[in-house]
Write a protein that holds these residues in place. Structure first.
Motif, PDB file in Angstrom:
ATOM      1  N   ASN A   1       1.645   6.294  -6.988  1.00  0.00           N
ATOM      2  CA  ASN A   1       0.514   6.994  -7.570  1.00  0.00           C
ATOM      3  C   ASN A   1       0.753   8.509  -7.608  1.00  0.00           C
ATOM      4  OD1 ASN A   1      -2.113   6.781  -8.726  1.00  0.00           O
ATOM      5  ND2 ASN A   1      -2.992   7.554  -6.816  1.00  0.00           N
ATOM      6  N   ARG A   2       1.657   8.982  -6.753  1.00  0.00           N
ATOM      7  CA  ARG A   2       2.036  10.400  -6.726  1.00  0.00           C
ATOM      8  C   ARG A   2       3.336  10.644  -7.494  1.00  0.00           C
ATOM      9  NH1 ARG A   2      -1.116   8.943  -2.959  1.00  0.00           N
ATOM     10  NH2 ARG A   2      -2.546  10.346  -1.900  1.00  0.00           N
TER      11      ARG A   2
ATOM     12  N   ARG B   1       0.832  -1.213   0.000  1.00  0.00           N
ATOM     13  CA  ARG B   1       0.000   0.000   0.000  1.00  0.00           C
ATOM     14  C   ARG B   1       0.864   1.260   0.000  1.00  0.00           C
ATOM     15  NH1 ARG B   1      -4.541  -2.275   4.016  1.00  0.00           N
ATOM     16  NH2 ARG B   1      -5.989  -2.987   2.404  1.00  0.00           N
TER      17      ARG B   1
ATOM     18  N   TYR C   1       2.244   1.665  -3.444  1.00  0.00           N
ATOM     19  CA  TYR C   1       1.179   2.079  -4.351  1.00  0.00           C
ATOM     20  C   TYR C   1       0.887   3.573  -4.209  1.00  0.00           C
ATOM     21  CZ  TYR C   1      -3.428   2.925  -6.241  1.00  0.00           C
ATOM     22  OH  TYR C   1      -4.479   3.462  -6.930  1.00  0.00           O
ATOM     23  N   HIS C   2       0.660   4.026  -2.983  1.00  0.00           N
ATOM     24  CA  HIS C   2       0.275   5.428  -2.775  1.00  0.00           C
ATOM     25  C   HIS C   2       1.404   6.389  -3.150  1.00  0.00           C
ATOM     26  CE1 HIS C   2      -3.762   4.920  -1.286  1.00  0.00           C
ATOM     27  NE2 HIS C   2      -3.340   3.902  -0.547  1.00  0.00           N
TER      28      HIS C   2
END
Length: 143
Positions: free
Chosen positions: A93-94, A86, A89-90
């Protein structure tokens, strides 16, 4: 000023070292000073990240080893695969550059990102370390 215009083969012995932060190692054209005090001008092909351990050379055959400079990094360690995934991913994603190691994640220190990661239940520590992020899925291909 010496010009560095190409990547030397892996069997070449460097005579000097060029220690650079990640931001500079993303560029292909810049001026710098080696550890030995030699002024160099890099004029390299576009699209290459200067990784620690690469040797650069030029018309004068002055061979310089690239070294990643220690930088302020945020370090996240986890033995929980789902939390770790996670976090990756986060941050990805940025479009944050990430260095992913077994059970450890590193990125250039940013208190806003640190707060987000802590909100995912992970602990962020800080260290001065060389930063060698992932190259990306399309790095090294001609697109």
């Amino acid at each position: 000023m010496l010009k560095l215009t190409e990547f030397a083969s892996s069997d070449v012995t460097p005579v000097d070292v060029l220690t650079l932060p990640f931001e500079t190692r993303q560029k292909c054209r810049f001026h710098a000073v080696t550890e030995g005090g030699v002024e160099v001008c890099l004029f390299l092909p576009r699209g290459h990240l200067l990784r620690s351990g690469l040797v650069l050379t030029g018309p004068d055959r002055f061979n310089v080893l690239v070294d990643a400079a220690p930088e302020p990094l945020s370090v996240v360690r986890s033995n929980e695969p789902l939390r770790f995934a996670r976090a990756c991913y986060h941050l990805g994603n940025r479009h944050v550059s990430l260095q992913i190691l077994p059970g450890e994640l590193r990125y250039l220190s940013d208190h806003v990102l640190d707060h987000m990661i802590e909100g995912l239940g992970l602990t962020v520590t800080h260290a001065e370390l060389p930063f060698e992020p992932e190259a990306g899925a399309y790095h090294g291909h001609d697109h």
